[in-house]
Design a protein around this motif. Structure first.
Motif, short mmCIF file in Angstrom:
data_model
loop_
_atom_site.label_atom_id
_atom_site.label_comp_id
_atom_site.label_asym_id
_atom_site.label_seq_id
_atom_site.Cartn_x
_atom_site.Cartn_y
_atom_site.Cartn_z
N GLY A 1 -2.56 14.61 -2.75
CA GLY A 1 -3.80 15.36 -2.84
C GLY A 1 -4.21 15.98 -1.52
O GLY A 1 -4.71 17.11 -1.47
N LEU A 2 -3.99 15.24 -0.43
CA LEU A 2 -4.31 15.77 0.90
C LEU A 2 -3.43 16.97 1.24
O LEU A 2 -3.90 17.96 1.83
CB LEU A 2 -4.15 14.68 1.95
CG LEU A 2 -5.18 13.54 1.89
CD1 LEU A 2 -4.81 12.44 2.88
CD2 LEU A 2 -6.57 14.07 2.20
N TYR A 3 -2.14 16.89 0.89
CA TYR A 3 -1.26 18.04 1.15
C TYR A 3 -1.74 19.27 0.38
O TYR A 3 -1.81 20.38 0.93
CB TYR A 3 0.18 17.71 0.73
CG TYR A 3 0.80 16.50 1.38
CD1 TYR A 3 0.44 16.11 2.67
CD2 TYR A 3 1.74 15.74 0.70
CE1 TYR A 3 1.00 14.99 3.26
CE2 TYR A 3 2.32 14.62 1.29
CZ TYR A 3 1.94 14.24 2.56
OH TYR A 3 2.51 13.13 3.13
N ILE B 1 0.83 -1.20 0.00
CA ILE B 1 0.00 0.00 0.00
C ILE B 1 0.87 1.26 0.00
O ILE B 1 0.67 2.18 -0.80
CB ILE B 1 -0.94 0.02 1.22
CG1 ILE B 1 -1.94 -1.14 1.16
CG2 ILE B 1 -1.66 1.36 1.32
CD1 ILE B 1 -2.89 -1.07 0.01
N GLY B 2 1.85 1.30 0.91
CA GLY B 2 2.67 2.49 1.05
C GLY B 2 3.50 2.82 -0.17
O GLY B 2 3.79 4.00 -0.42
N SER B 3 3.88 1.80 -0.92
CA SER B 3 4.71 2.02 -2.10
C SER B 3 3.90 2.19 -3.38
O SER B 3 4.48 2.42 -4.45
CB SER B 3 5.69 0.83 -2.28
OG SER B 3 6.55 0.73 -1.16
N SER B 4 2.59 2.11 -3.27
CA SER B 4 1.74 2.20 -4.47
C SER B 4 1.58 3.65 -4.93
O SER B 4 1.61 4.59 -4.13
CB SER B 4 0.36 1.60 -4.19
OG SER B 4 -0.36 2.42 -3.28
N ILE B 5 1.40 3.81 -6.21
CA ILE B 5 1.16 5.14 -6.79
C ILE B 5 -0.11 5.74 -6.22
O ILE B 5 -0.18 6.95 -5.94
CB ILE B 5 1.07 5.05 -8.32
CG1 ILE B 5 2.42 4.60 -8.91
CG2 ILE B 5 0.67 6.40 -8.91
CD1 ILE B 5 3.55 5.58 -8.66
N VAL B 6 -1.13 4.91 -6.04
CA VAL B 6 -2.41 5.41 -5.52
C VAL B 6 -2.24 6.04 -4.15
O VAL B 6 -2.73 7.15 -3.89
CB VAL B 6 -3.45 4.27 -5.46
CG1 VAL B 6 -4.72 4.74 -4.75
CG2 VAL B 6 -3.78 3.77 -6.86
N SER B 7 -1.53 5.35 -3.26
CA SER B 7 -1.31 5.89 -1.92
C SER B 7 -0.53 7.19 -1.98
O SER B 7 -0.88 8.17 -1.30
CB SER B 7 -0.54 4.87 -1.07
OG SER B 7 -0.21 5.41 0.20
N ARG B 8 0.50 7.24 -2.79
CA ARG B 8 1.31 8.45 -2.89
C ARG B 8 0.49 9.62 -3.45
O ARG B 8 0.62 10.76 -2.99
CB ARG B 8 2.55 8.18 -3.75
CG ARG B 8 3.46 7.09 -3.17
CD ARG B 8 4.80 7.04 -3.88
NE ARG B 8 5.58 5.86 -3.54
CZ ARG B 8 6.26 5.69 -2.41
NH1 ARG B 8 6.25 6.63 -1.48
NH2 ARG B 8 6.97 4.58 -2.20
N LEU B 9 -0.37 9.33 -4.41
CA LEU B 9 -1.22 10.39 -4.98
C LEU B 9 -2.26 10.88 -3.98
O LEU B 9 -2.57 12.08 -3.92
CB LEU B 9 -1.90 9.88 -6.25
CG LEU B 9 -1.00 9.68 -7.47
CD1 LEU B 9 -1.79 9.07 -8.62
CD2 LEU B 9 -0.36 11.00 -7.90
N ILE B 10 -2.80 9.96 -3.19
CA ILE B 10 -3.79 10.36 -2.18
C ILE B 10 -3.16 11.30 -1.16
O ILE B 10 -3.72 12.35 -0.83
CB ILE B 10 -4.39 9.13 -1.48
CG1 ILE B 10 -5.32 8.38 -2.45
CG2 ILE B 10 -5.16 9.54 -0.22
CD1 ILE B 10 -5.83 7.06 -1.91
#
Length: 244
Positions: free
Chosen positions: A135-137, A123-132
């Motif tokens: 987006g929050l930042y 999860i932590g290394s996934s593109i989706v997690s990094r993009l989420i």
């Protein structure tokens, strides 16, 4: 004011779990803990590193390689083989990617004795997690930023973990003074390392790689070590006896 607090909180919380969990625990096993707290620290590392989450296994292997081959051509991130910090960072990224994808087989002595949690690593290394997280930042800055220049801080949030690593690896092996002759170019960049929570005591650390206190002289203050002592007292972790 809110943006400044948010930025500093992200800087120091991300850095704390990088030095405490990834460096002092995953790489060196300076302390032991039970599975509940290990998973808790794992989750907190993921949350506070966010879009720049670093896999503990890959981090530990690369760090052990760094100690074994410090400032030689086999060092995965010595500043003395690159013309600038960006080249060093890119080379580090490529080495990290190889370990994440298991494209590179590490030496046997660098394997094992590091925490692994396949689900959270994925999860932590996934593109989706990094993009989420990214987006929050951005959403936080849109909501609370009061000046245009504040948005210039957003890329630092995106790359917080690698930026911390680059500062330590570049400055800690180029600038400062040395207490010990370690047959490398490691330095103590500053006698009081508050900005990087003790990580810039690289010369001390390379001399005593398994010592939880990165300070060696009386005036060298490692801000993380007292926290670890407190956690030891509270029985959250158990520091190795040699370093109590």
């Amino acid at each position: 004011m809110i943006i400044l607090i948010f930025f500093l909180a992200h800087w120091f919380l991300s850095l704390f779990f990088q030095t405490f969990f990834l460096h002092r625990y995953a790489s060196h096993k300076m302390f032991t803990t039970n599975i509940f707290f290990e998973r808790t620290f794992y989750i907190m590392t993921y949350v506070f590193q966010g879009s720049s989450f670093l896999n503990p296994r890959a981090y530990a292997i690369m760090h052990r390689e760094h100690h074994a081959y410090s400032d030689t051509e086999k060092d995965p991130h010595s500043p003395h083989f690159f013309t600038d910090v960006f080249q060093m960072m890119w080379h580090t990224v490529l080495s990290y990617r190889d370990h994440i994808k298991r494209l590179k087989e590490p030496e046997e002595r660098f394997k094992g004795n590091y925490p692994e949690w396949k689900f959270l690593d994925y999860i932590g290394s996934s593109i989706v997690s990094r993009l989420i997280f990214g987006g929050l930042y951005i959403a936080f800055y849109v909501q609370f930023a009061t000046a245009w220049w504040m948005f210039l801080l957003i890329p630092i949030h995106f790359m917080m973990g690698p930026i911390h690593g680059a500062i330590v690896n570049w400055c800690g092996h180029k600038y400062g003074y040395a207490n010990f002759d370690n047959n490398d170019k490691s330095k103590n960049t500053t006698p009081f390392d508050f900005l990087m929570l003790g990580e810039l005591f690289q010369n001390n650390h390379h001399k005593r790689p398994n010592n939880a206190n990165f300070g060696a002289k009386w005036f060298e203050i490692d801000p993380v070590y007292p926290v670890m002592k407190l956690m030891h007292w509270a029985r959250i972790i158990r520091l190795r006896k040699a370093y109590l």
